[in-house]
Design a protein around this motif. Structure first.
Motif, mmCIF file in Angstrom:
data_model
loop_
_atom_site.group_PDB
_atom_site.id
_atom_site.type_symbol
_atom_site.label_atom_id
_atom_site.label_comp_id
_atom_site.label_asym_id
_atom_site.label_seq_id
_atom_site.Cartn_x
_atom_site.Cartn_y
_atom_site.Cartn_z
ATOM 1 N N ARG A 95 0.856 -1.176 0.000
ATOM 2 C CA ARG A 95 0.000 0.000 0.000
ATOM 3 C C ARG A 95 0.900 1.237 0.000
ATOM 4 O O ARG A 95 1.958 1.243 0.623
ATOM 5 C CB ARG A 95 -0.919 0.045 1.236
ATOM 6 N N THR A 149 -3.927 2.031 12.046
ATOM 7 C CA THR A 149 -5.110 1.681 11.255
ATOM 8 C C THR A 149 -4.717 1.299 9.833
ATOM 9 O O THR A 149 -5.257 0.352 9.258
ATOM 10 C CB THR A 149 -6.100 2.861 11.232
ATOM 11 N N ALA A 187 -3.317 -2.134 9.897
ATOM 12 C CA ALA A 187 -4.395 -3.110 10.080
ATOM 13 C C ALA A 187 -5.111 -3.350 8.755
ATOM 14 O O ALA A 187 -5.450 -4.500 8.421
ATOM 15 C CB ALA A 187 -5.374 -2.615 11.141
ATOM 16 N N ARG A 188 -5.317 -2.298 7.972
ATOM 17 C CA ARG A 188 -5.957 -2.443 6.662
ATOM 18 C C ARG A 188 -5.074 -3.237 5.702
ATOM 19 O O ARG A 188 -5.568 -4.033 4.900
ATOM 20 C CB ARG A 188 -6.278 -1.074 6.076
ATOM 21 N N MET A 245 -2.894 -5.567 6.576
ATOM 22 C CA MET A 245 -2.971 -6.965 7.011
ATOM 23 C C MET A 245 -4.313 -7.590 6.613
ATOM 24 O O MET A 245 -4.360 -8.744 6.194
ATOM 25 C CB MET A 245 -2.765 -7.066 8.524
ATOM 26 N N ASP A 246 -5.386 -6.820 6.725
ATOM 27 C CA ASP A 246 -6.700 -7.317 6.328
ATOM 28 C C ASP A 246 -6.730 -7.601 4.824
ATOM 29 O O ASP A 246 -7.250 -8.631 4.389
ATOM 30 C CB ASP A 246 -7.787 -6.309 6.712
ATOM 31 N N ALA A 247 -6.154 -6.706 4.020
ATOM 32 C CA ALA A 247 -6.096 -6.915 2.573
ATOM 33 C C ALA A 247 -5.277 -8.163 2.245
ATOM 34 O O ALA A 247 -5.648 -8.943 1.362
ATOM 35 C CB ALA A 247 -5.494 -5.693 1.882
ATOM 36 N N HIS A 305 -4.817 -10.792 4.182
ATOM 37 C CA HIS A 305 -5.607 -11.951 4.590
ATOM 38 C C HIS A 305 -6.676 -12.263 3.536
ATOM 39 O O HIS A 305 -6.896 -13.422 3.181
ATOM 40 C CB HIS A 305 -6.234 -11.700 5.953
ATOM 41 N N GLN A 306 -7.333 -11.216 3.013
ATOM 42 C CA GLN A 306 -8.368 -11.393 1.993
ATOM 43 C C GLN A 306 -7.769 -11.960 0.698
ATOM 44 O O GLN A 306 -8.322 -12.881 0.108
ATOM 45 C CB GLN A 306 -9.044 -10.055 1.691
ATOM 46 N N GLN A 307 -6.639 -11.401 0.264
ATOM 47 C CA GLN A 307 -6.015 -11.833 -0.991
ATOM 48 C C GLN A 307 -5.428 -13.228 -0.916
ATOM 49 O O GLN A 307 -5.482 -13.981 -1.877
ATOM 50 C CB GLN A 307 -4.943 -10.847 -1.426
#
Length: 110
Positions: A71, A89, A92-93, A95-97, A99-101
C-alpha cells in the motif's frame, strides 16, 4: 528462520515479512555546471507531494511463489491531524487486505 518456515509449512500457513519505507521527493542538494553569471535551473517533478510512504508484505508458503502485497501513502503537506506515514489503522488495513487476498492464515516471524 528455519524453525518459522517449518512451523508455517506444518500449519499450512504463509510466512509474511513486513517493512515500511518513506521518501521525500526533494532531490539532495548538489552542484552542476552553468555559464558564469547564469544560475542553472533544475526542474523537479512532484513538487506538491511532501512525502511518499510505502508499506509492503512479502508472503511465502511451501510450494508456491512468494506474494508481494503493498500500500502507498501520499502526504501532500502539513495539515493538522494528518500523519506523514502509516498509522496503526493503515497497517491493520494492509494486514486485512493480505488476509483477503491470500485466503488463509498467516504467521509472523519475530
Amino acid at each position: 528462520m528455519a524453525r518459522h518456515k517449518k512451523t508455517a509449512a506444518n500449519l499450512g500457513a504463509r510466512l509474511c515479512f513486513e517493512d515500511e519505507a518513506g521518501q521525500g521527493p526533494r532531490p539532495p542538494k548538489g552542484r552542476t555546471w552553468g555559464r558564469r553569471g547564469h544560475t542553472p535551473v533544475v526542474r523537479v517533478t512532484a513538487a506538491g507531494t511532501k512525502r511518499v510512504s510505502m508499506a509492503a508484505l512479502i508472503c511465502t508458503t511451501s510450494g508456491h511463489r512468494p506474494r508481494l502485497i503493498y500500500r502507498i501513502h501520499l502526504d501532500r503537506g502539513p495539515a493538522k491531524g494528518r500523519h506523514k506515514g502509516f498509522t496503526e489503522t493503515d497497517f491493520a488495513r494492509l494486514m486485512d487486505a493480505a488476509h483477503q487476498q491470500l485466503g488463509g492464515p498467516m504467521s509472523r516471524a519475530s
